[in-house]
Design an enzyme around this catalytic site. Structure first.
Site, PDB file in Angstrom:
ATOM      1  N   HIS A  44      69.371  24.857  75.454  1.00 42.32           N
ATOM      2  CA  HIS A  44      70.765  24.809  75.896  1.00 42.32           C
ATOM      3  C   HIS A  44      70.996  23.663  76.872  1.00 42.32           C
ATOM      4  CE1 HIS A  44      70.537  28.933  74.278  1.00 42.32           C
ATOM      5  NE2 HIS A  44      71.749  28.623  73.860  1.00 42.32           N
ATOM      6  N   VAL A 171      65.877  36.558  87.996  1.00 43.57           N
ATOM      7  CA  VAL A 171      66.922  36.318  86.992  1.00 43.57           C
ATOM      8  C   VAL A 171      66.414  36.722  85.608  1.00 43.57           C
ATOM      9  CG1 VAL A 171      68.518  34.663  85.979  1.00 43.57           C
ATOM     10  CG2 VAL A 171      67.768  34.359  88.348  1.00 43.57           C
TER      11      VAL A 171
END
Length: 326
Positions: A44, A171
């Protein structure tokens, strides 16, 4: 090969400026793509950028659009993304959620008519950096068969949960497919087999062959039927809370993956009080008699970031040449 962060970011911005994207918008988008590659999320970052450019050229993304309010009820807000840049819409929404949480303890912002947010962990990190717990999720085009089915009817609907920690934020950033499609493309480009089965081939057999999985369009949901159920409820929540399009509507429209629905939640927390509790849980989880290293979600990302800033960002040479040719 490795490329300095600023050089990679400058190339992204150059291309966007050449497409008549405003300087401030080009700068913000270039930074997000560069950050993704810096942190090791190449699927990404650099590798995804040409697709982003294609969407701009096809006018599937309105680079001048900004979110507009739809409705509000207490600590919950609905916004319309107006088919603007998904990353900037997402950053705005998590910012609004944090603002709402300051006064209410929790803030929830749902957005419709938005675009791919690239790395979802970006917005979990945004909340954690501000000292808040962050939770966000998105629906996608149908690319995952429901458990017991053979045709894609569910999205791989990424889910992100971030918890602030002084030693490095925790995360969790995961797609509901066993491997994200970005990761499948990465393995395919490298000609590698997956380390564990990631889907089915056309004969219905579990396989580690990425090409076979892509051809059959039968990726494996995490936790089998549990992942299938989780994908469904995330789509339901994103659609209901935003008032936007579901995976079914996005897919049946025949358009590419645009106009998705997303939800961003921020929760106020006492980081000073919670520090010892988090440390206790992490320490216990990491304790391992056989000596194998155990990492918490996001820990390897922090290591990759440090190495990228020190030695340059690892890039695929072919992808780098494609970028320079845009």
């Amino acid at each position: 090969m490795r490329i300095p962060y600023q050089q990679l970011k400058a190339e992204f911005k150059r291309v966007l400026i050449s497409l008549n994207v405003k300087d401030t918008i080009a700068e913000a988008c270039a930074a997000i793509f560069a950050d993704n590659s810096r942190d090791g999320v190449y699927s990404h970052g650099l590798n995804r950028f040409p697709v982003f450019v294609e969407y701009i050229k096809e006018r599937l993304i309105n680079m001048d659009a900004v979110p507009t309010p739809v409705s509000a009820f207490g600590a919950i807000e609905q916004w319309d993304g107006n088919i603007g840049p998904g990353m900037l819409n997402a950053r705005f929404c998590m910012g609004r959620a944090i603002t709402l949480a300051k006064d209410n303890g929790i803030g929830c912002v749902a957005i419709k008519n938005t675009n791919h947010w690239m790395r979802g962990g970006t917005y979990g990190l945004q909340a954690a950096e501000a000292g808040y717990i962050g939770l966000c999720f998105t629906n996608t085009i149908a690319n995952l068969p429901p458990w017991g089915g053979t045709e894609p009817r569910l999205g791989n609907n990424p889910l992100i949960i971030a918890i602030p920690q002084k030693q490095g934020h925790i995360v969790l950033d995961m797609a509901i497919s066993q491997f994200s499609f970005g990761k499948l493309w990465q393995y395919q480009a490298q000609g590698k087999q997956l380390p564990v089965p990631g889907g089915y081939d056309s004969a219905g057999n579990l396989t580690t062959d990425t090409t076979a999985i892509m051809d059959s369009k039968r990726a494996l949901p995490i936790g089998f039927w549990k992942g299938s159920g989780l994908s469904l409820v995330l789509d339901l929540l994103a659609t209901v809370l935003s008032g936007g399009d579901s995976t079914a509507v996005i897919t049946q429209s025949g358009r590419k993956e645009t106009g998705v629905s997303q939800v961003f939640i921020a929760i106020k927390t006492d980081n000073g009080k919670n520090a010892s509790l988090i440390e206790e849980i992490i320490s216990y989880t990491k304790s391992n008699e056989d000596g194998n290293e155990i990492l918490f979600p996001g820990e390897n990302m922090l290591r990759t970031r440090e190495q990228s800033l020190k030695e340059g960002i690892l890039v695929d040479e072919k992808a780098w040449e494609v970028l320079k040719g845009l």
